[in-house]
Structure formats: structure tokens, C-alpha cells
Write a protein that holds these residues in place. Structure first.
Motif, PDB file in Angstrom:
ATOM      1  N   TYR A 145      17.242 -48.162 146.743  1.00 16.42           N
ATOM      2  CA  TYR A 145      18.111 -47.112 146.878  1.00 16.42           C
ATOM      3  C   TYR A 145      19.106 -47.364 147.711  1.00 16.42           C
ATOM      4  N   ALA A 146      18.831 -48.061 148.881  1.00 19.54           N
ATOM      5  CA  ALA A 146      19.813 -48.159 150.162  1.00 19.54           C
ATOM      6  C   ALA A 146      20.709 -49.196 149.772  1.00 19.54           C
ATOM      7  N   ALA A 147      19.979 -50.154 148.845  1.00 19.93           N
ATOM      8  CA  ALA A 147      20.836 -51.386 148.500  1.00 19.93           C
ATOM      9  C   ALA A 147      21.736 -50.887 147.476  1.00 19.93           C
ATOM     10  N   ILE A 148      21.421 -50.127 146.577  1.00 20.26           N
ATOM     11  CA  ILE A 148      22.398 -49.696 145.342  1.00 20.26           C
ATOM     12  C   ILE A 148      23.507 -48.997 145.958  1.00 20.26           C
ATOM     13  N   ALA A 149      23.095 -48.038 146.855  1.00 22.61           N
ATOM     14  CA  ALA A 149      24.280 -47.440 147.561  1.00 22.61           C
ATOM     15  C   ALA A 149      24.999 -48.219 148.282  1.00 22.61           C
ATOM     16  N   LEU A 150      24.649 -49.144 149.081  1.00 24.32           N
ATOM     17  CA  LEU A 150      25.563 -50.364 149.749  1.00 24.32           C
ATOM     18  C   LEU A 150      26.535 -51.065 148.657  1.00 24.32           C
ATOM     19  N   LEU A 181      24.336 -39.996 145.567  1.00 20.70           N
ATOM     20  CA  LEU A 181      22.820 -39.829 144.856  1.00 20.70           C
ATOM     21  C   LEU A 181      22.000 -40.909 145.348  1.00 20.70           C
ATOM     22  N   SER A 182      22.498 -42.035 145.425  1.00 21.34           N
ATOM     23  CA  SER A 182      21.613 -43.042 145.897  1.00 21.34           C
ATOM     24  C   SER A 182      20.977 -42.951 147.448  1.00 21.34           C
ATOM     25  N   ILE A 183      21.959 -42.745 148.394  1.00 20.66           N
ATOM     26  CA  ILE A 183      21.788 -42.294 149.638  1.00 20.66           C
ATOM     27  C   ILE A 183      20.706 -41.213 149.598  1.00 20.66           C
ATOM     28  N   GLY A 184      21.043 -40.091 149.000  1.00 20.29           N
ATOM     29  CA  GLY A 184      20.258 -38.874 148.783  1.00 20.29           C
ATOM     30  C   GLY A 184      18.887 -39.286 148.437  1.00 20.29           C
TER      31      GLY A 184
END
Length: 84
Positions: free
Chosen positions: A53-58, A22-25
Motif C-alpha cells: 500500500y505504501a508503494a501504491i500511494a507513492l 486511501l492507500s496511505i490510510g
């Protein structure tokens, strides 16, 4: 350290993986929105949101991989105990 049984680890891993997707999206959405000329005034805001959001996904993916390693070690340890 928390004592999580394997199905709890799998459930937690699936939730983190869903959060990462979802974060990547969201990050892709903000990158896409930044290409429109009418959004030029919001470019800085969109860039900050993209990187957040990219950092959260990582972070979610790294935690997920750590839990996967822990689950594999737990399964190997249980197999070793049953073999004895």
C-alpha cells in the motif's frame, strides 16, 4: 499521447490523490495492527501489505505530480497563445 482537457486532468488528479490518501490510510492501519502482540503470527503478512500500500500511494503521488506539471504547462501555453 492522450489529449486531455484541463478539467479532465484535474478530475484525474483528484481521483489519484484520493487513491493515494486511501492507500496511505491502509498502510498506516497495517503498521498499527502489527504493534499488537496477538498479531505476531501475522507480522510477515502485515509487513507485505504495508509495503504494498505504501508503494501504491507513492506511485499515485508521482503520477499526480506529473499530471500537475503537465496541467501547468498547458495553462502557460494557452496564456501565451491568447497573448499573441
Amino acid at each position: 499521447m492522450w489529449k486531455l482537457i484541463p478539467w479532465q486532468l484535474v478530475f484525474l488528479m483528484m481521483c489519484l490523490l484520493l487513491g493515494a490518501f486511501l492507500s496511505i490510510g491502509q498502510a498506516i492501519t497495517f503498521a498499527w495492527l502489527s504493534t499488537f502482540p496477538e498479531r505476531a503470527s501475522q507480522i510477515e503478512s502485515l509487513e507485505i501489505k504495508f509495503w504494498s500500500y505504501a508503494a501504491i500511494a507513492l506511485v499515485f503521488v508521482i503520477i499526480d505530480l506529473g499530471l500537475l506539471v503537465r496541467l501547468i504547462r498547458h495553462i502557460k501555453r494557452e496564456k501565451g497563445r491568447k497573448a499573441e
